[in-house]
Design an enzyme around this catalytic site. Structure first.
Site, PDB file in Angstrom:
ATOM      1  CB  VAL A  11      -0.954   0.004   1.210  1.00  0.00           C
ATOM      2  CG1 VAL A  11      -1.711   1.329   1.307  1.00  0.00           C
ATOM      3  CG2 VAL A  11      -1.941  -1.157   1.110  1.00  0.00           C
ATOM      4  CB  THR A 123      -7.011  -2.675   6.182  1.00  0.00           C
ATOM      5  OG1 THR A 123      -6.964  -2.343   4.782  1.00  0.00           O
ATOM      6  CG2 THR A 123      -8.376  -3.246   6.512  1.00  0.00           C
ATOM      7  CG  PHE A 253     -15.503  -9.815  -7.008  1.00  0.00           C
ATOM      8  CD1 PHE A 253     -14.468 -10.287  -6.235  1.00  0.00           C
ATOM      9  CD2 PHE A 253     -15.374  -8.564  -7.580  1.00  0.00           C
ATOM     10  CE1 PHE A 253     -13.324  -9.539  -6.024  1.00  0.00           C
ATOM     11  CE2 PHE A 253     -14.233  -7.798  -7.386  1.00  0.00           C
ATOM     12  CZ  PHE A 253     -13.209  -8.292  -6.597  1.00  0.00           C
ATOM     13  CB  CYS A 264      -7.679  -7.605   1.255  1.00  0.00           C
ATOM     14  SG  CYS A 264      -6.467  -6.312   0.923  1.00  0.00           S
ATOM     15  CE  LYS A 267      -4.874  -7.886   6.639  1.00  0.00           C
ATOM     16  NZ  LYS A 267      -5.601  -6.617   6.851  1.00  0.00           N
ATOM     17  NE  ARG A 332       0.435 -10.327   1.552  1.00  0.00           N
ATOM     18  CZ  ARG A 332       0.402  -8.997   1.650  1.00  0.00           C
ATOM     19  NH1 ARG A 332       0.416  -8.427   2.834  1.00  0.00           N
ATOM     20  NH2 ARG A 332       0.351  -8.258   0.564  1.00  0.00           N
TER      21      ARG A 332
END
Length: 447
Positions: A11, A123, A253, A264, A267, A332
């Protein structure tokens, strides 16, 4: 405007380069001297299409600098962004680990001079910005500052484009002065008529979690529909298109697969559940989303096992794609980290390839996995080929060459990249997600 970015991870680096592209003077700060040294040498710590070019261009223009010194970056900056990592806590209970955020707040406070807007870009759970403000006041009671929230909505693989052309910008502020400064910071986007939503701080913090949870919900929903399609003989691709053409739903999606991953969604869904639990509110839909995602990966292992005839023991499995999505080196929460170890544990011999993710994959996957320099090498003498990540080079793979290389023409497409009809014509037994398998090799007509 002078801007400081604390943290040069995904980020921070993209945001710093983006603000410099807007014409601001940006200093990116990171404690990791080796990381800063690598950036100075032109070696970025992450792979992201277009990022290397934009960093190089703005460094040459003198708008983008990198340093390990907060003392060098903070005093002259009107806006300071906190863009450090907020991983899930080691307890695995959904709590976001805010250690780096609070540590950054303390260090920033020590160097504040004139009025500064401290912006939480990371975040974080609702209420974090207020805790940052409390910490800054404790460390530097005389400081003039405001704390704001400005969540990021960057898609890995498209992050540079998303920063420069976002769907929206969300700014959470409490003072008019902070609002004016942040609107001025984003002035180039206002000229492009990109919506900028100004809210309260807590609202901005929650928008990020709510957005990611909703997108994760769409993924888990279509995966459940895909599983139903397999049982009733329907085609999930057509079901998804029939749904997505409704403008209230949309096509994005609604691609079935092995479940969501990345930095993201896993988590943030868990963190939202923890926030809701602590607030005494039920979030049953999000609970189900997390459960469905975990179950989907187990289902993919069973799908591969069935394609291999019921057992993976002693079988060579070629895995194409390791990262959680294409155009990134991010491993991740990638589905491969769950699926491949399960195959290895049952005796499979896994040969793997990924255009960008193999360096990190070598560290995370079982030592028995053999990493190959190109996809054709990975598929040599394979009993089954598994497409895990839909990189473009896999979409254009030479099926005729592939069939000559494999031991058995069995193809398991966990991303529904290929047409069942085309795979049947190419002579492959083809298994995908939410569609009937086709048998181009082992059907009676071909035996």
């Amino acid at each position: 405007m002078n801007v400081a970015i604390i943290g040069t991870g995904y980020v921070g680096l993209v945001s710093g380069a983006g603000f410099a592209e807007f014409g601001h003077r940006v200093v990116c700060v990171d404690k990791d001297e080796s990381k800063i040294m690598c950036v100075h040498n032109g070696d970025l710590p992450i792979y992201e299409p277009g990022l290397e070019e934009i960093v190089k261009r703005n460094r040459q223009a003198g708008r983008l600098q990198f340093t390990t010194s907060l003392e060098e970056a903070i005093p002259g900056s009107q806006v300071v962004f906190i863009a450090v990592g907020t991983p899930e806590s080691r307890r695995g209970d959904g709590y976001a680990d805010l250690t780096y955020v609070y540590e950054a707040a303390r260090e920033i406070a020590s160097f504040l001079g004139n009025y500064t807007v401290i912006v939480v870009k990371s975040t974080v759970p609702v209420g974090t910005a207020r805790q940052v403000a409390r910490i800054v006041r404790e460390v530097n009671p005389g400081a003039e500052f405001d704390v704001a929230s400005n969540p990021e909505f960057l898609r890995e693989g498209d992050a540079v484009f998303d920063f420069l052309n976002p769907d929206r910008v969300v700014i959470g502020v409490e003072s008019e002065k902070a609002r004016r400064i942040l609107l001025d910071l984003y002035r180039p986007l206002q000229k492009k008529e990109i919506p900028i939503l100004v809210t309260g701080v807590e609202t901005a913090e929650l928008i990020k979690y709510a957005s990611n949870a909703f997108l994760a919900t769409k993924i888990s929903f279509i995966n459940e529909i895909a599983n139903l399609c397999e049982e009733v003989g329907a085609d999930v691709q057509d079901v998804a298109r029939g749904m997505g053409l409704d403008q209230r739903i949309g096509l994005k999606f609604l691609q079935p697969g092995p479940g969501y991953g990345g930095s993201c969604f896993p988590k943030d869904t868990k963190a939202l559940l923890r926030i809701a639990q602590e607030s005494g509110v039920a979030c049953r839909i999000v609970e189900a989303v997390v459960e469905v995602n975990a179950a989907q990966r187990a289902r993919m292992v069973r799908k591969i096992r069935q394609a291999l005839g019921g057992s993976e023991a002693g079988k060579v499995v070629a895995v194409l794609g390791l990262t959680f999505k294409p155009d990134t080196d991010d491993m991740r929460e990638a589905p491969s980290l769950t699926i491949i170890p399960a195959l290895v544990e049952r005796g499979a011999l896994v040969r793997a390839h990924d255009p960008q993710g193999m360096k990190e994959a070598r560290r995370l996957l079982p030592s028995e996995v053999l990493f190959c320099d190109d996809p054709y090498e990975a598929c040599s003498e394979a009993d089954a080929v598994v497409l895990m990540t839909e990189w473009n080079e896999y979409k254009n793979i030479d099926l005729s060459r592939l069939k000559r290389l494999v031991r058995k023409p069995v193809f398991v497409d966990l991303r529904n990249v290929f047409s069942p009809g085309d795979m049947e014509k190419a002579g492959f037994d083809y298994f995908s997600v939410g569609r009937k398998p086709v048998y181009g090799f082992s059907s009676p007509a071909c035996s």
